[in-house]
Design a protein around this motif. Sequence first.
Motif, short mmCIF file in Angstrom:
data_model
loop_
_atom_site.label_atom_id
_atom_site.label_comp_id
_atom_site.label_asym_id
_atom_site.label_seq_id
_atom_site.Cartn_x
_atom_site.Cartn_y
_atom_site.Cartn_z
N GLN A 1 -13.64 13.60 -0.65
CA GLN A 1 -13.08 12.27 -0.91
C GLN A 1 -12.52 11.64 0.37
N MET A 2 -11.92 12.49 1.21
CA MET A 2 -11.38 11.96 2.47
C MET A 2 -12.50 11.42 3.35
N PRO B 1 -4.79 2.59 8.60
CA PRO B 1 -4.70 2.98 7.17
C PRO B 1 -4.28 4.44 7.03
N GLN B 2 -3.68 4.75 5.89
CA GLN B 2 -3.25 6.13 5.65
C GLN B 2 -3.84 6.66 4.33
N ILE B 3 -4.26 7.94 4.38
CA ILE B 3 -4.83 8.60 3.20
C ILE B 3 -3.83 9.62 2.67
N LEU B 4 -3.71 9.68 1.35
CA LEU B 4 -2.96 10.78 0.73
C LEU B 4 -3.95 11.53 -0.15
N GLY B 5 -4.21 12.78 0.18
CA GLY B 5 -5.15 13.53 -0.64
C GLY B 5 -5.35 14.92 -0.07
N HIS C 1 -10.83 3.48 -6.05
CA HIS C 1 -9.80 3.18 -5.06
C HIS C 1 -10.17 2.00 -4.16
N THR C 2 -11.47 1.70 -4.07
CA THR C 2 -11.87 0.62 -3.16
C THR C 2 -11.27 -0.73 -3.57
N PRO D 1 1.06 1.78 4.03
CA PRO D 1 1.39 2.69 2.93
C PRO D 1 0.12 3.40 2.43
N PHE D 2 0.30 4.62 1.91
CA PHE D 2 -0.87 5.46 1.64
C PHE D 2 -1.83 4.91 0.59
N ILE D 3 -3.11 5.25 0.81
CA ILE D 3 -4.16 5.03 -0.19
C ILE D 3 -4.33 6.39 -0.85
N SER D 4 -4.06 6.45 -2.15
CA SER D 4 -4.08 7.75 -2.82
C SER D 4 -5.48 8.11 -3.30
N LEU D 5 -5.90 9.31 -2.95
CA LEU D 5 -7.20 9.80 -3.45
C LEU D 5 -6.91 10.74 -4.60
#
Length: 316
Positions: A74-75, A65-69, A43-44, A32-36
């Motif tokens: 930040q990415m 892992p998945q990024i949302l941003g 977020h860490t 599931p996404f890690i939101s930026l």
Amino acid sequence: MILAPMQGLTELLFRRAYQRTFPGAIRQAVAPFISLTAGNPSHTASKAMLDVEPRHNEGSIPVVPQILGNDPQQMLALADILAGMGYREVNWNIGCPMRRIAAKQRGSGILPHPDRIGAILDAVCGHMPLQLSVKMRLGHQSPDDIFKIIPLLNSHPLASVTIHPRTGKQLYSGHPDIERFAQALPLIEHPVVYNGDITTLAQYRTITSRFNTVSDIMIGRGILLNPTLSLQIDAGEPLPDDIRLQLSHKFLDNLISDILQQPMHDESKLRKIKEYWALVHHSIDLPELSARQLLRINTLPDLTKAISSLSATTVF
Ligand SMILES: Cc1cc2nc3c(=O)[nH]c(=O)nc-3n(C[C@H](O)[C@H](O)[C@H](O)COP(=O)(O)O)c2cc1C
């Protein structure tokens, strides 16, 4: 087969219980996404980061892992952290349809803005120490957004492109737009993963026989409703009913005993078990009415007793 990311559902707890019950049946999971969010460096320590902590993921389904941003700096910063944790790939979520997310040109909200997508890909591809893959919908309002985005995807090095052929506006209503997927597939020069509404072996076969160039299939709700689906896909045939029931019970037992061992309050455990129960009960062929009765139980000991008496009385 790849397990789809689903916030609150296909998290570590689920992935570990799944791998323990069906070792190797699912080759990969996207977390599931890690939101930026702007200006939030904490977020860490977030739950989403702990979900991909390699130590906790030992003995689980191998995870990406998945990024949302939508902020390249930040990415890149998060990609550095993930690479330091040993990851080789990160997935960029440009499909999340939730209104409060899409309204800020994040998730599917960025799909009508190909220039912005192109600028982000320019800034991150080749500048991060791991590979990028993308998970997307056809568009946000229009299912044709994807056709402006494909040339941008093709001009950047990507590990894969996963497509859920709905628009963001549709959320989960209606049907996946298979004909638009068919138009998009040959235009994409990266491995393409199909995702959406596969809950049976027959549906899996329909998609893979029509689209024999897809590199893999991602399944979310189908695995929650029918955890043995991955075994059926591997075997290429349905499981005998008695085996399917036995294995589904075993998975449910493993999942619930893992939840019970979590350092959480009883109310949280009760809520979590009910969330899974509402979906996974379909796999043990329980009449809807009996399944719903269990959702009305409101103490943890009563709920676990009711569930275990079900396992004990089921005739295999
Ligand atoms: C409750 C829920 C949470 C989800 N969370 C995510 C997520 O964190 N990241 C993501 O890319 N997609 C997320 N999705 C979308 C799924 O990954 C998948 O694309 C969608 O469910 C369609 O596939 P399926 O029909 O096989 O379930 C979520 C979907 C649901 C229903």
